[in-house]
Design a protein around this motif. Structure first.
Motif, short mmCIF file in Angstrom:
data_model
loop_
_atom_site.label_atom_id
_atom_site.label_comp_id
_atom_site.label_asym_id
_atom_site.label_seq_id
_atom_site.Cartn_x
_atom_site.Cartn_y
_atom_site.Cartn_z
N PHE A 100 0.83 -1.20 0.00
CA PHE A 100 0.00 0.00 0.00
C PHE A 100 0.87 1.26 0.00
O PHE A 100 0.66 2.17 -0.78
N ARG A 101 1.88 1.28 0.85
CA ARG A 101 2.77 2.45 0.92
C ARG A 101 3.54 2.65 -0.39
O ARG A 101 3.74 3.77 -0.84
N SER A 152 0.51 11.15 -6.59
CA SER A 152 1.37 12.30 -6.35
C SER A 152 0.64 13.38 -5.57
O SER A 152 -0.59 13.45 -5.58
N GLY A 153 1.39 14.20 -4.90
CA GLY A 153 0.82 15.33 -4.17
C GLY A 153 0.16 14.91 -2.87
O GLY A 153 0.45 13.86 -2.30
N SER A 154 -0.74 15.75 -2.42
CA SER A 154 -1.43 15.53 -1.16
C SER A 154 -2.36 14.34 -1.24
O SER A 154 -3.03 14.12 -2.26
N LEU A 155 -2.42 13.59 -0.18
CA LEU A 155 -3.33 12.45 -0.11
C LEU A 155 -4.68 12.84 0.46
O LEU A 155 -5.56 11.99 0.57
N GLU A 156 -4.87 14.10 0.77
CA GLU A 156 -6.14 14.57 1.35
C GLU A 156 -7.33 14.22 0.45
O GLU A 156 -8.39 13.88 0.93
N LYS A 157 -7.13 14.32 -0.87
CA LYS A 157 -8.25 14.05 -1.78
C LYS A 157 -8.64 12.58 -1.77
O LYS A 157 -9.70 12.22 -2.24
N TYR A 158 -7.79 11.71 -1.21
CA TYR A 158 -8.09 10.29 -1.11
C TYR A 158 -8.56 9.89 0.28
O TYR A 158 -8.81 8.73 0.54
N ALA A 159 -8.69 10.85 1.19
CA ALA A 159 -9.12 10.56 2.57
C ALA A 159 -10.46 9.84 2.54
O ALA A 159 -11.39 10.25 1.85
N GLY A 160 -10.56 8.77 3.29
CA GLY A 160 -11.77 7.97 3.33
C GLY A 160 -11.91 7.01 2.17
O GLY A 160 -12.86 6.26 2.08
N VAL A 161 -10.92 7.02 1.27
CA VAL A 161 -10.96 6.14 0.11
C VAL A 161 -9.81 5.14 0.18
O VAL A 161 -9.99 3.97 -0.05
#
Length: 102
Positions: free
Chosen positions: A83-84, A92-101
């Motif tokens: 996973f890592r 790439s970039g911030s993982l915030e947009k994938y939070a909860g996913v």
């Protein structure tokens, strides 16, 4: 757990191990959204990433298994490391947009 068939003893074991199914249902991964992100992440359609089991996913990422396949500790460690590595290589970039996913 409302729609899928499952073994009661397996669910009991998972609950005793700390899995909170209610919380996972409320805050966990949305299957549809996860599928969308996965399809557009270049993982699924990438010829360098083999489709199949965990070992087949880990191999092209050069993630080494420690221990025996289908043993909880070994599988958990391989899942975490894979996973890592997926995050590092494909997101790439911030993982915030994938939070909860993810």
């Amino acid at each position: 757990m409302k729609e899928d068939v499952y073994a009661n003893d397996s669910v009991k074991l998972l609950r005793e191990s700390g899995i909170d199914f209610k919380k996972n249902n409320q805050k966990g991964i949305n299957v549809g959204r996860f599928g969308e992100l996965l399809m557009f992440s270049d993982i699924v359609l990438n010829n360098n990433v083999l489709q199949g089991g965990l070992n087949k996913l880990a191999h092209p990422l050069e993630v080494e298994r420690i221990g025996i396949c289908h043993h909880a500790g070994s599988d958990s460690l391989l899942t975490s490391c894979t996973f890592r590595k997926l995050i590092k290589n494909f997101f790439s970039g911030s993982l915030e947009k994938y939070a909860g996913v993810l």
